[in-house]
Design a protein around this motif. Sequence first.
Motif, short mmCIF file in Angstrom:
data_model
loop_
_atom_site.label_atom_id
_atom_site.label_comp_id
_atom_site.label_asym_id
_atom_site.label_seq_id
_atom_site.Cartn_x
_atom_site.Cartn_y
_atom_site.Cartn_z
N ASN A 238 -2.64 10.13 9.79
CA ASN A 238 -3.45 11.18 9.17
C ASN A 238 -2.63 12.25 8.46
N ALA A 239 -1.33 12.01 8.29
CA ALA A 239 -0.49 12.97 7.59
C ALA A 239 0.43 12.20 6.66
N VAL A 240 0.55 12.66 5.42
CA VAL A 240 1.43 11.99 4.46
C VAL A 240 2.18 13.05 3.67
N ALA A 241 3.47 12.81 3.44
CA ALA A 241 4.31 13.73 2.69
C ALA A 241 5.24 12.93 1.80
N SER A 242 5.73 13.60 0.77
CA SER A 242 6.65 12.98 -0.18
C SER A 242 7.97 13.73 -0.15
N SER A 243 9.08 12.99 -0.02
CA SER A 243 10.40 13.62 -0.01
C SER A 243 10.85 13.90 -1.44
N SER A 244 12.01 14.51 -1.59
CA SER A 244 12.49 14.87 -2.92
C SER A 244 12.77 13.66 -3.79
N ASP A 245 13.01 12.49 -3.16
CA ASP A 245 13.23 11.28 -3.95
C ASP A 245 11.96 10.43 -4.07
N SER A 246 10.81 11.05 -3.76
CA SER A 246 9.48 10.44 -3.88
C SER A 246 9.21 9.36 -2.84
N THR A 247 10.03 9.26 -1.81
CA THR A 247 9.71 8.35 -0.71
C THR A 247 8.57 8.94 0.11
N LEU A 248 7.66 8.08 0.54
CA LEU A 248 6.50 8.53 1.30
C LEU A 248 6.78 8.44 2.80
N TYR A 249 6.32 9.47 3.51
CA TYR A 249 6.44 9.52 4.97
C TYR A 249 5.04 9.76 5.55
N VAL A 250 4.74 9.07 6.63
CA VAL A 250 3.41 9.14 7.24
C VAL A 250 3.55 9.48 8.71
N GLY A 251 2.75 10.44 9.19
CA GLY A 251 2.72 10.80 10.60
C GLY A 251 1.42 10.34 11.23
N GLU A 252 1.48 9.99 12.52
CA GLU A 252 0.29 9.47 13.20
C GLU A 252 -0.16 10.41 14.31
N LEU A 253 -1.47 10.58 14.38
CA LEU A 253 -2.07 11.32 15.50
C LEU A 253 -2.00 10.48 16.76
N THR A 254 -2.13 9.19 16.61
CA THR A 254 -2.34 8.16 17.63
C THR A 254 -3.78 8.22 18.14
N VAL A 265 6.77 9.17 13.11
CA VAL A 265 6.81 9.38 11.67
C VAL A 265 7.38 8.10 11.06
N TYR A 266 6.68 7.56 10.06
CA TYR A 266 7.12 6.35 9.38
C TYR A 266 7.57 6.68 7.97
N ARG A 267 8.61 6.00 7.54
CA ARG A 267 9.00 5.99 6.14
C ARG A 267 8.44 4.71 5.54
N VAL A 268 7.70 4.84 4.45
CA VAL A 268 7.05 3.67 3.85
C VAL A 268 7.91 3.19 2.68
N ALA A 269 8.49 2.01 2.84
CA ALA A 269 9.35 1.42 1.81
C ALA A 269 8.82 0.04 1.46
N ASN A 270 8.49 -0.13 0.20
CA ASN A 270 7.96 -1.43 -0.27
C ASN A 270 6.74 -1.88 0.52
N GLY A 271 5.93 -0.91 0.88
CA GLY A 271 4.69 -1.22 1.59
C GLY A 271 4.84 -1.41 3.08
N ILE A 272 6.06 -1.39 3.61
CA ILE A 272 6.29 -1.61 5.03
C ILE A 272 6.59 -0.28 5.71
#
Length: 394
Positions: A238-254, A265-272
């Motif tokens: 339920n949380a998503v942020a973008s780093s300075s290099d446009s990589t997406l990070y997602v946080g989970e409530l569980t 906290v997950y880093r999303v790279a190539n959909g994974i």
Amino acid sequence: MLKHLTFAAIGATIGALSLGNTAHAATFEVIASNLDNPRGLTIGANGSLYVTEAGRGGTGPCIPSPTNPTASVCYGATGALTRIEDGTVTRVVTGLPSLAAPDGSEATGAHDVAFDATGQPYVLIGLGSDPAVRSALGVPEFGQLLKINTLNGGSDWTAIANVSAFEQAENPDGGGIDSNPYSFVIQNNAAYVADAGANALLKVDLDNGDVDLASVFDSRLVTNPFGGSDIPMQSVPNAVASSSDSTLYVGELTGFPFPVDGARVYRVANGIPEIFAEGFTNIIDLDFDSNGNLYVLEYATNSILSGDLTGALIRLNPDGTRTTLLQEGLLAPTSFTFGDDGDIFIANRGIAAGQGEIIRFNSNDDSQSVPEPSSWLGLLAIASLGGFLKVTRR
């Protein structure tokens, strides 16, 4: 059958048990109060602070509560987008759709706000249910991304993307049909939406409204707090942020059982989704500061299941250690954003009608302790944040 992904940790995985968590005394001031379920925060193109209010529901059509099947949440056009500027609090968009219990709690509605590079504002409306219920409500905006046409206190918007329809059509995690778009970030001409109900990150084309899958977050087995075999726990991203290099990070409530230190906290790279950091509890928001440090906001640092809704704002330091910047005084916080000169704005008391507030906290000021938290939110611990208290899907 449920779909499964392998969470591959690339780079250093930051474990909770091996790291220090330093308390950091601080003080804050309330800059807006009496808000109805404040949720997303952002700084607008004009430098003003904007917050979405999920509203207090109303007396319109009702659907079963996402947290209590014996109760209902009912519709009302009570949501808003609110601007805070030079000490003045103004609802610049009104009449946004809202679902809530009779006392205004459990609100689902305007969950997040963001501006694109041209200064165009967008608001994300949640749902917290099967998208099919929208026909019974007669309010199609639930589960959609809205383009706000004017900021003059009226109700002028255009629905540009039916986010929840993607869950209805594709069901990317293979579980029960459930959609609750909660937060989003804009990169170039796309919005990346964390759908907490669908356990998915979705990509929305802001030109044509097309919705595509960016990533999916699987359930995992955790200890059953009541004994017996391990049980599956949903991610609830339920949380998503973008780093300075446009990589997406997602946080989970569980989902249930909301274990302490069980959120990642997950880093999303190539959909994974790859594990970037773990050992958090009930993450509700995250973002990067101008120096590239990741900040994580915990909704209930002792777990939703504890009945204690004291939150925490934590900075992940470059050396992998963590600093708790603010804890006492945070009660069911729902989002934060960065201002100037070390200021951090936080939506506090974010799950009640008429009692929400926005606080300003300076991360450079460690001279005083914050006030002791009150206990007024304890009874809302389980009936909080409509659509998030997810058990297992069969």
